[in-house]
Enzyme design. Structure first.
Site, PDB file in Angstrom:
ATOM      1  N   TYR A  78       0.858  -1.188   0.000  1.00 55.66           N
ATOM      2  CA  TYR A  78       0.000   0.000   0.000  1.00 55.66           C
ATOM      3  C   TYR A  78       0.888   1.230   0.000  1.00 55.66           C
ATOM      4  O   TYR A  78       1.851   1.316   0.780  1.00 55.66           O
ATOM      5  CB  TYR A  78      -0.903   0.044   1.235  1.00 55.66           C
ATOM      6  CG  TYR A  78      -1.578   1.394   1.419  1.00 55.66           C
ATOM      7  CD1 TYR A  78      -2.809   1.651   0.839  1.00 55.66           C
ATOM      8  CD2 TYR A  78      -0.953   2.416   2.140  1.00 55.66           C
ATOM      9  CE1 TYR A  78      -3.408   2.898   0.977  1.00 55.66           C
ATOM     10  CE2 TYR A  78      -1.545   3.661   2.275  1.00 55.66           C
ATOM     11  CZ  TYR A  78      -2.768   3.896   1.690  1.00 55.66           C
ATOM     12  OH  TYR A  78      -3.355   5.122   1.820  1.00 55.66           O
ATOM     13  N   GLU A  82      -3.873   7.372  -3.596  1.00 58.58           N
ATOM     14  CA  GLU A  82      -3.284   6.131  -3.087  1.00 58.58           C
ATOM     15  C   GLU A  82      -3.349   5.026  -4.137  1.00 58.58           C
ATOM     16  O   GLU A  82      -4.137   5.096  -5.099  1.00 58.58           O
ATOM     17  CB  GLU A  82      -3.992   5.667  -1.819  1.00 58.58           C
ATOM     18  CG  GLU A  82      -5.429   5.254  -2.008  1.00 58.58           C
ATOM     19  CD  GLU A  82      -6.086   4.754  -0.727  1.00 58.58           C
ATOM     20  OE1 GLU A  82      -7.011   3.919  -0.839  1.00 58.58           O
ATOM     21  OE2 GLU A  82      -5.683   5.200   0.371  1.00 58.58           O
TER      22      GLU A  82
END
Length: 381
Positions: free
Chosen positions: A101, A189
């Protein structure tokens, strides 16, 4: 303003971030044509603004044409957490061995953007933050100086990313920050960043949210706005010119002023209720504007009761009351109980004018909120 995955990936690709080959499709036939061009395996991904699409059946991996047709038919038109899927992203499958991530958002507590990296990619990052906060490495960036290259490398190494791909991940993170800064983003993101067996680094997902107040200087992004409204209520709010934010409760709130609405939200919570929305109708409360506000709140399936908190300033309380009466008279049936509180100029005259066959009237905000909370509780009992 939220961008769809396919919109964000186009921006990522233009900035040099590696993304899988993909095509957007709105019909089963278009999806099959896309898969024929891309090859198998291929991911068929619902393009809606919700998290957890995979768990909800909104992402499937097709290994042949029959599966591609089956999945496209199932996903297009499906109801995914309350949103109808009208387009899918058909994407080249990625043979990966690890998931990460990476993201950039604003840390309001620190008043600075923050870089975040975790080796626990591919899952809800909020769950990771709650259950294992130490698994997320963070690095704040002073916006006056921008991101220094060493900061991206530092946070990637602190997260425990494998050394042979760390610089590639840091490069993606640096590009994300540039996009965040240049695009007036509020959040950006990739979850997950996939690491292939050949040690290539690929952005397999893309999230990019833009500060709506900055769209005047982001014309290219503003052109994407219509396609990226979260739902019908948000689209309707844009058409009506309202600030409307959906919340998780069931007490609908309407007010003329952001501070007034925030106070009402706090009181609903204080008296044991849960706000369903933030709706500021701005200055004035003529019948047409009140009608639109009520139409929005009545359309919100989460709302069980409504509190209308109006302060008469430039617009007098008696004019507001007339507007509320005229607005409610346009509905054949009032679907949810409405409690009204008026204060300010000519408030007493306005309270006398209000049609109590259509609304419940309270003199104080505290009493109005408590009654609305009670009305909502009665619906759910």
């Amino acid at each position: 303003m939220k961008l769809h995955e396919h919109q964000a990936k186009t921006i990522f690709a233009d900035a040099g971030i590696p993304v899988p080959d993909s095509r957007l499709a709105t019909t089963v036939e278009e999806a099959l044509d896309a898969v024929d061009e891309i090859g198998y395996p291929a991911a068929i991904k619902a393009q809606v603004h919700v998290g957890g699409r995979g768990k909800a059946g909104g992402i499937e991996i097709a290994t042949d044409r029959d599966e591609a047709e089956e999945y496209a038919e199932a996903i297009l038109g499906m109801d995914l957490k309350g949103y109808t899927v009208d387009q899918v992203l058909v994407e080249e499958g990625v043979d990966f061995v690890d998931e990460l991530y990476v993201g950039v958002t604003m840390d309001r507590g620190e008043g600075q953007p923050v870089l975040m990296v975790s080796t626990e990619g591919g899952v809800d990052i909020e769950e990771v933050a709650e259950e294992n906060p130490g698994a997320i490495a963070r690095e704040h960036v002073d916006p006056a100086f921008g991101l220094h290259p060493y900061q991206a490398r530092k946070v990637v190494y602190e997260a425990g990313v494998d050394a042979d791909v760390a610089l590639d991940v840091a490069s993606i993170l640096s590009t994300l920050y540039e996009l965040y800064d240049d695009s007036d983003a509020s959040e950006i993101e990739v979850n997950p960043v996939m690491i292939t067996g050949d040690r290539d680094v690929v952005a397999a997902d893309a999230v990019m949210n833009i500060d709506e107040d900055a769209l005047f200087r982001q014309p290219d992004l503003a052109d994407m706005a219509e396609a990226s409204y979260e739902d019908d209520l948000e689209r309707k709010a844009g058409e009506y010119g309202f600030d409307y934010v959906r919340l998780s409760g069931n007490v609908g709130i309407i007010g003329n002023g952001a501070g007034l609405v925030m106070t009402t939200l706090d009181l609903v919570d204080y008296y044991g209720g849960a706000p369903a929305n933030f709706l500021d109708i701005g200055g004035g409360a003529k019948a047409e504007r009140v009608t639109k506000a009520l139409d929005m709140v009545f359309s919100d399936e989460n709302v069980d009761a409504v509190v209308f908190n109006i302060f008469g300033g430039i617009t007098r309380g008696d004019e507001v009351a007339k507007g509320i009466n005229e607005a409610l008279e346009q509905f054949d049936e009032i679907p949810k109980k409405v409690v009204v509180r008026l204060a300010g100029t000519n408030a007493e005259e306005g309270m006398e004018i209000l049609n109590t066959d259509l609304v419940e009237v309270e003199e104080t905000l505290e009493d109005a909120v408590q009654r609305a909370v009670k009305n909502a509780e009665e619906v759910t009992q």
